[in-house]
Scaffold this active site. Structure first.
Site, PDB file in Angstrom:
ATOM      1  N   ASP A   1       0.791  -1.245   0.000  1.00 34.99           N
ATOM      2  CA  ASP A   1       0.000   0.000   0.000  1.00 34.99           C
ATOM      3  C   ASP A   1       0.820   1.291   0.000  1.00 34.99           C
ATOM      4  O   ASP A   1       0.504   2.237   0.751  1.00 34.99           O
ATOM      5  CB  ASP A   1      -0.953   0.006   1.217  1.00 34.99           C
ATOM      6  CG  ASP A   1      -1.970  -1.120   1.197  1.00 34.99           C
ATOM      7  OD1 ASP A   1      -1.923  -1.965   0.283  1.00 34.99           O
ATOM      8  OD2 ASP A   1      -2.814  -1.183   2.119  1.00 34.99           O
TER       9      ASP A   1
ATOM     10  N   LYS B   1      -6.995  -5.109  -2.925  1.00 36.80           N
ATOM     11  CA  LYS B   1      -7.735  -5.652  -1.778  1.00 36.80           C
ATOM     12  C   LYS B   1      -8.655  -4.579  -1.225  1.00 36.80           C
ATOM     13  O   LYS B   1      -8.437  -3.382  -1.452  1.00 36.80           O
ATOM     14  CB  LYS B   1      -6.755  -6.129  -0.700  1.00 36.80           C
ATOM     15  CG  LYS B   1      -5.897  -5.000  -0.164  1.00 36.80           C
ATOM     16  CD  LYS B   1      -4.866  -5.503   0.816  1.00 36.80           C
ATOM     17  CE  LYS B   1      -4.020  -4.377   1.357  1.00 36.80           C
ATOM     18  NZ  LYS B   1      -4.767  -3.308   2.020  1.00 36.80           N
TER      19      LYS B   1
ATOM     20  N   CYS C   1      -1.992  -2.747   7.739  1.00 39.06           N
ATOM     21  CA  CYS C   1      -1.886  -3.677   6.603  1.00 39.06           C
ATOM     22  C   CYS C   1      -0.613  -4.510   6.638  1.00 39.06           C
ATOM     23  O   CYS C   1      -0.635  -5.684   6.268  1.00 39.06           O
ATOM     24  CB  CYS C   1      -2.067  -2.925   5.298  1.00 39.06           C
ATOM     25  SG  CYS C   1      -3.790  -2.350   5.130  1.00 39.06           S
TER      26      CYS C   1
HETATM   27  C1  VGL Z   1      -4.699   0.671   5.728  1.00 39.49           C
HETATM   28  C2  VGL Z   1      -6.297   1.517   7.137  1.00 39.49           C
HETATM   29  C3  VGL Z   1      -7.244   1.402   6.146  1.00 39.49           C
HETATM   30  C4  VGL Z   1      -3.259   0.281   5.530  1.00 39.49           C
HETATM   31  C5  VGL Z   1      -5.640   0.550   4.735  1.00 39.49           C
HETATM   32  O1  VGL Z   1      -2.800   0.231   4.371  1.00 39.49           O
HETATM   33  O2  VGL Z   1      -2.577   0.037   6.551  1.00 39.49           O
HETATM   34  N1  VGL Z   1      -5.038   1.144   6.934  1.00 39.49           N
HETATM   35  N2  VGL Z   1      -6.898   0.922   4.938  1.00 39.49           N
END
Ligand code: VGL
Ligand code: ZN
Length: 210
Positions: free
Chosen positions: A20, A118, A163
Site C-alpha cells: 500500500d 484488496k 496492513c
Molecule cells: C490501511 C487503514 C485502512 C493500511 C488501509 O494500508 O494500513 N489502513 N486501509
C-alpha cells in the site's frame, strides 16, 4: 537477525510484498501515515535486491463500509460493528481509480510481477494481503505464492500497524517464513497500535530485518 539475508533474498524462494505505498497514505493524502513517503527510497532500494516482487493496492469502492462517511453521525477513527466484528472507521481513502489510490509517484519497481488489489468488496475491509477482515475470505495471494514455489515473504510499506501487521500474521499462518523490513515501514499508531503490532509480530515468529 540474519545478516546474510540480503544476498539470499534475491532467490526464487523469496518474495518481497510491498504494501500500500499509495498517495492517500502519504503526507497530504486522505489517510496520511506520518512520514509515510519516507518509505519510498527504502522500498525502492529493497526491491532492487529482490528478483520477485508483489505490490498491494488498497482499492475501495465509493461508499465502502470502512469509510466513516458511510455511517451517518460517525467520525473517522471511531468504530462500528460490522457483520464480522468491530471495524475501525477511516476517512474516505484509496477510492478505486482516484489519484489517492495510485501508487506514490516515486515508487520505482518496474519488475513487480503482480499487483494485488484488496478491500474491493463494499461490505468487507481488508487490511491483510492474504485474508479480508472477516478473517475467512481469501485474496488468493497464499495460493499464488505456493504455486510459484515461494517459501519466504519479506514485507515493507504502509501501515506497519494495520496492513503490514495483518499481512505478516496471515503469511505466518499460511506457513511462510516472514521478514518485516522495519526501516521500510511506517505506522499510523492509533492508541498504541504500533507497539502492540511489534509485539504481536514478534510473538508470531516474524523476524524484523534491516
Ligand atoms: C490501511 C487503514 C485502512 C493500511 C488501509 O494500508 O494500513 N489502513 N486501509
Ligand atoms: Zn483501506
Amino acid at each position: 537477525m540474519d545478516r546474510g539475508s540480503g544476498r539470499r533474498s534475491t532467490g526464487d524462494r523469496d518474495k518481497l510484498v510491498i504494501v500500500d505505498v499509495q498517495n492517500d497514505f502519504c503526507p497530504e493524502g486522505a489517510l496520511a501515515v506520518p512520514r509515510g513517503d519516507a518509505v519510498v527510497p527504502a522500498v525502492n532500494r529493497l526491491a532492487a535486491r529482490f528478483a520477485h516482487v508483489v505490490l498491494t493496492q488498497d482499492w475501495h469502492p465509493p461508499g465502502h463500509l470502512s469509510f466513516a462517511s458511510s455511517h451517518p453521525g460517525r467520525r473517522p477513527f471511531a468504530t462500528v460493528e460490522a457483520a464480522y466484528g468491530t471495524q475501525i472507521l477511516w476517512p474516505d481513502h484509496c477510492v478505486q481509480g482516484t489519484p489517492g489510490a495510485a501508487f506514490h509517484p516515486g515508487l520505482a519497481v518496474p519488475h513487480a510481477e503482480l499487483v494485488l488489489r484488496k478491500g474491493f468488496r463494499r461490505e468487507i475491509d481488508s487490511y491483510s494481503a492474504f485474508r479480508e477482515n472477516d478473517r475467512t475470505t481469501p485474496t488468493g495471494l497464499a495460493a499464488y505464492l505456493r504455486e510459484r514455489g515461494f517459501e519466504r515473504v519479506t514485507l515493507a510499506g504502509l501501515a506497519t500497524d494495520f496492513c503490514v501487521l495483518f499481512s505478516a500474521l496471515d503469511a505466518r499462518a499460511a506457513g511462510f517464513e516472514v521478514d518485516v523490513a522495519a526501516g521500510a515501514c511506517r505506522g499510523i499508531d492509533l492508541d498504541g497500535s504500533l507497539a502492540q503490532a511489534m509485539r504481536a509480530m514478534a510473538e508470531a515468529g516474524v523476524r524484523l530485518v534491516d
